[in-house]
Write a protein that holds these residues in place. Structure first.
Motif, PDB file in Angstrom:
ATOM      1  N   MET A   1      46.986  48.621  29.454  1.00 59.13           N
ATOM      2  CA  MET A   1      46.109  49.017  28.357  1.00 59.13           C
ATOM      3  C   MET A   1      45.045  47.937  28.168  1.00 59.13           C
ATOM      4  O   MET A   1      45.367  46.756  28.056  1.00 59.13           O
ATOM      5  CB  MET A   1      46.945  49.150  27.081  1.00 59.13           C
ATOM      6  N   PRO A   2      43.766  48.313  28.107  1.00 58.14           N
ATOM      7  CA  PRO A   2      42.707  47.327  27.998  1.00 58.14           C
ATOM      8  C   PRO A   2      42.849  46.508  26.735  1.00 58.14           C
ATOM      9  O   PRO A   2      43.327  46.960  25.717  1.00 58.14           O
ATOM     10  CB  PRO A   2      41.418  48.151  27.990  1.00 58.14           C
ATOM     11  N   GLY A   3      42.320  45.285  26.811  1.00 57.34           N
ATOM     12  CA  GLY A   3      42.340  44.441  25.623  1.00 57.34           C
ATOM     13  C   GLY A   3      42.748  43.028  25.963  1.00 57.34           C
ATOM     14  O   GLY A   3      43.179  42.728  27.065  1.00 57.34           O
ATOM     15  N   VAL A  97      45.240  36.455  28.166  1.00 56.90           N
ATOM     16  CA  VAL A  97      45.097  37.312  29.334  1.00 56.90           C
ATOM     17  C   VAL A  97      44.296  38.543  28.941  1.00 56.90           C
ATOM     18  O   VAL A  97      44.383  39.005  27.802  1.00 56.90           O
ATOM     19  CB  VAL A  97      46.470  37.724  29.916  1.00 56.90           C
ATOM     20  N   VAL A  98      43.470  39.036  29.843  1.00 54.78           N
ATOM     21  CA  VAL A  98      42.696  40.238  29.578  1.00 54.78           C
ATOM     22  C   VAL A  98      42.822  41.187  30.769  1.00 54.78           C
ATOM     23  O   VAL A  98      42.768  40.756  31.922  1.00 54.78           O
ATOM     24  CB  VAL A  98      41.216  39.905  29.290  1.00 54.78           C
ATOM     25  N   ARG A  99      43.026  42.455  30.477  1.00 50.91           N
ATOM     26  CA  ARG A  99      43.011  43.500  31.500  1.00 50.91           C
ATOM     27  C   ARG A  99      41.749  44.342  31.318  1.00 50.91           C
ATOM     28  O   ARG A  99      41.193  44.413  30.232  1.00 50.91           O
ATOM     29  CB  ARG A  99      44.258  44.372  31.387  1.00 50.91           C
ATOM     30  N   ASP A 100      41.315  44.968  32.413  1.00 55.12           N
ATOM     31  CA  ASP A 100      40.064  45.726  32.397  1.00 55.12           C
ATOM     32  C   ASP A 100      38.939  44.824  31.866  1.00 55.12           C
ATOM     33  O   ASP A 100      38.261  45.135  30.868  1.00 55.12           O
ATOM     34  CB  ASP A 100      40.214  46.975  31.536  1.00 55.12           C
ATOM     35  N   THR A 122      41.961  41.883  36.114  1.00 55.77           N
ATOM     36  CA  THR A 122      42.893  41.226  35.195  1.00 55.77           C
ATOM     37  C   THR A 122      42.772  39.717  35.351  1.00 55.77           C
ATOM     38  O   THR A 122      42.810  39.190  36.460  1.00 55.77           O
ATOM     39  CB  THR A 122      44.346  41.645  35.498  1.00 55.77           C
ATOM     40  N   VAL A 123      42.620  39.010  34.227  1.00 55.78           N
ATOM     41  CA  VAL A 123      42.439  37.552  34.263  1.00 55.78           C
ATOM     42  C   VAL A 123      43.338  36.890  33.228  1.00 55.78           C
ATOM     43  O   VAL A 123      43.465  37.376  32.101  1.00 55.78           O
ATOM     44  CB  VAL A 123      40.977  37.153  33.977  1.00 55.78           C
ATOM     45  N   PHE A 124      43.925  35.795  33.620  1.00 54.21           N
ATOM     46  CA  PHE A 124      44.758  34.990  32.732  1.00 54.21           C
ATOM     47  C   PHE A 124      44.192  33.574  32.747  1.00 54.21           C
ATOM     48  O   PHE A 124      43.972  32.998  33.809  1.00 54.21           O
ATOM     49  CB  PHE A 124      46.207  35.006  33.217  1.00 54.21           C
ATOM     50  N   ALA A 125      43.908  33.023  31.580  1.00 54.35           N
ATOM     51  CA  ALA A 125      43.335  31.679  31.485  1.00 54.35           C
ATOM     52  C   ALA A 125      44.237  30.780  30.650  1.00 54.35           C
ATOM     53  O   ALA A 125      44.756  31.201  29.614  1.00 54.35           O
ATOM     54  CB  ALA A 125      41.939  31.733  30.871  1.00 54.35           C
ATOM     55  N   VAL A 126      44.418  29.549  31.133  1.00 51.19           N
ATOM     56  CA  VAL A 126      45.292  28.585  30.466  1.00 51.19           C
ATOM     57  C   VAL A 126      44.506  27.295  30.213  1.00 51.19           C
ATOM     58  O   VAL A 126      43.837  26.791  31.121  1.00 51.19           O
ATOM     59  CB  VAL A 126      46.526  28.251  31.336  1.00 51.19           C
ATOM     60  N   LEU A 140      43.971  32.612  36.583  1.00 46.00           N
ATOM     61  CA  LEU A 140      44.584  33.458  37.603  1.00 46.00           C
ATOM     62  C   LEU A 140      43.953  34.833  37.469  1.00 46.00           C
ATOM     63  O   LEU A 140      43.767  35.329  36.342  1.00 46.00           O
ATOM     64  CB  LEU A 140      46.095  33.592  37.421  1.00 46.00           C
ATOM     65  N   ALA A 141      43.649  35.478  38.571  1.00 46.39           N
ATOM     66  CA  ALA A 141      42.978  36.779  38.496  1.00 46.39           C
ATOM     67  C   ALA A 141      43.519  37.736  39.551  1.00 46.39           C
ATOM     68  O   ALA A 141      43.882  37.323  40.656  1.00 46.39           O
ATOM     69  CB  ALA A 141      41.472  36.604  38.656  1.00 46.39           C
ATOM     70  N   GLN A 142      43.553  39.035  39.182  1.00 50.24           N
ATOM     71  CA  GLN A 142      43.909  40.115  40.091  1.00 50.24           C
ATOM     72  C   GLN A 142      42.723  41.065  40.204  1.00 50.24           C
ATOM     73  O   GLN A 142      41.977  41.250  39.239  1.00 50.24           O
ATOM     74  CB  GLN A 142      45.135  40.886  39.576  1.00 50.24           C
ATOM     75  N   ARG A 143      42.591  41.674  41.360  1.00 50.34           N
ATOM     76  CA  ARG A 143      41.491  42.614  41.562  1.00 50.34           C
ATOM     77  C   ARG A 143      41.915  44.058  41.268  1.00 50.34           C
ATOM     78  O   ARG A 143      41.136  44.974  41.471  1.00 50.34           O
ATOM     79  CB  ARG A 143      40.953  42.475  42.996  1.00 50.34           C
ATOM     80  N   ASP A 144      43.137  44.216  40.780  1.00 47.51           N
ATOM     81  CA  ASP A 144      43.620  45.516  40.317  1.00 47.51           C
ATOM     82  C   ASP A 144      43.948  45.402  38.837  1.00 47.51           C
ATOM     83  O   ASP A 144      44.289  44.340  38.338  1.00 47.51           O
ATOM     84  CB  ASP A 144      44.889  45.936  41.082  1.00 47.51           C
ATOM     85  N   ASP A 145      43.853  46.525  38.139  1.00 46.38           N
ATOM     86  CA  ASP A 145      44.168  46.543  36.708  1.00 46.38           C
ATOM     87  C   ASP A 145      45.675  46.632  36.528  1.00 46.38           C
ATOM     88  O   ASP A 145      46.231  47.675  36.188  1.00 46.38           O
ATOM     89  CB  ASP A 145      43.470  47.727  36.028  1.00 46.38           C
ATOM     90  N   VAL A 146      46.336  45.486  36.815  1.00 43.00           N
ATOM     91  CA  VAL A 146      47.798  45.433  36.691  1.00 43.00           C
ATOM     92  C   VAL A 146      48.161  44.320  35.735  1.00 43.00           C
ATOM     93  O   VAL A 146      47.419  43.343  35.573  1.00 43.00           O
ATOM     94  CB  VAL A 146      48.462  45.186  38.065  1.00 43.00           C
TER      95      VAL A 146
END
Length: 301
Positions: A1-3, A97-100, A122-126, A140-146
């Protein structure tokens, strides 16, 4: 879910009240290059990147280290406090972390043009802290919306804590090394000053025996300040043989080795051997120095 949603642990403000020392930032930059690579491997994500505070800045992180990137649009990107996901993490002082990514309304999309070529979803920042101050960021980043699962989150946070511990150790080692070097420099200067005072005092001493012993102390201090305390020591009594005195007296007149050999009926190599012995006994560095020391010690007029 985006956000965008917070990921514990964390808390506290990011931007510090004062400029962070340059040696701390240099140490963090040194740690980040291998950390970014190992983080991507251990977390099995598409992309990792990070950076430290820009030199002289209190509110901007410069992205310098990347692994798994498709291009170079993120390299040397300045992430300011409050802008983008990293800027929000920097200001809040806690992981997010943010998705979409491109559609979320919870961040300021100031860096979309730099992020777009990497096709991040999807990105996660610390945040990376030194004490209470945020001094760097890891992504950390993913190129899929997971979703980035709890296991990856925990691993990334622990990875960041290790960087913080290594940073603290590295800075402390540098501080202690610098303090030691400064103290050693002060000590060497103090010894050098004492030696100069001693040399001035020697000229006032009338007793040849006392002058010789004081000169030995002066030469020892010189070797210590020159970092060569292992140099050969002058003989305890500094006594020259009659032949050595003959050689040194001719040296004092400016005679060359060949002239000395002819005058005393010696071979040139024998003259050289006498000169080496004289230098060793007096603690001299060359023939002129030997004459000077001999005169100060009363061995020559």
């Amino acid at each position: 879910m985006p956000g965008t949603y917070p990921v514990p642990p964390g808390g506290g403000r990011g931007a510090g009240p004062a400029t962070v020392p340059g040696d701390l930032l240099a140490e963090l930059d040194r740690l980040l290059a291998p950390s970014v690579r190992s983080l991507r491997h251990s977390c099995a994500v598409d992309l990792t990147f990070g950076g430290s505070l820009a030199p002289g800045s209190r509110d901007a992180i410069t992205i310098r280290h990347l692994d798994g990137h498709l291009g170079h649009t993120l390299r040397d990107l300045h992430v300011r406090a409050g802008y983008g996901l990293g800027g929000k993490v920097f200001s809040m002082g806690r992981p997010l972390v943010v998705r979409d990514y491109f559609n979320t309304a919870h961040i300021v999309h100031a860096y979309d043009r730099a992020v777009a070529p990497e096709r991040i979803e999807t990105v996660f920042a610390v945040p990376i802290r030194a004490g209470e101050t945020v001094v760097g960021l890891l992504y950390l980043a993913q190129r899929d919306d997971v979703a980035i699962g709890d296991r990856i989150v925990a691993r990334a946070v622990e990875h960041t804590r290790r960087i913080e511990r290594d940073l603290a150790v590295g800075v402390e080692v540098r501080r202690r090394t610098a303090a030691y070097d400064e103290a050693a420099t002060r000590d060497h200067r103090a010894v050098a000053d004492a030696r100069r005072d001693l040399d001035e005092a020697i000229s006032l001493v009338g007793d040849p025996q006392a002058r010789r012993r004081l000169r030995e102390v002066s030469q020892r201090l010189h070797r210590i300040t020159a970092g060569d305390d292992s140099a050969p020591q002058p003989a305890a009594d500094g006594v020259l043989s009659a032949r050595e005195l003959d050689v040194l007296q001719l040296v004092a007149t400016g005679a060359a080795n060949g002239d000395i050999a002819a005058e005393l009926g010696l071979r040139p190599n024998t003259v050289k051997a006498y000169l080496r012995s004289i230098a060793r006994k007096l603690g001299a560095t060359n023939r002129t120095h030997a004459v000077s020391l001999a005169r100060e010690s009363g061995l020559l007029p």
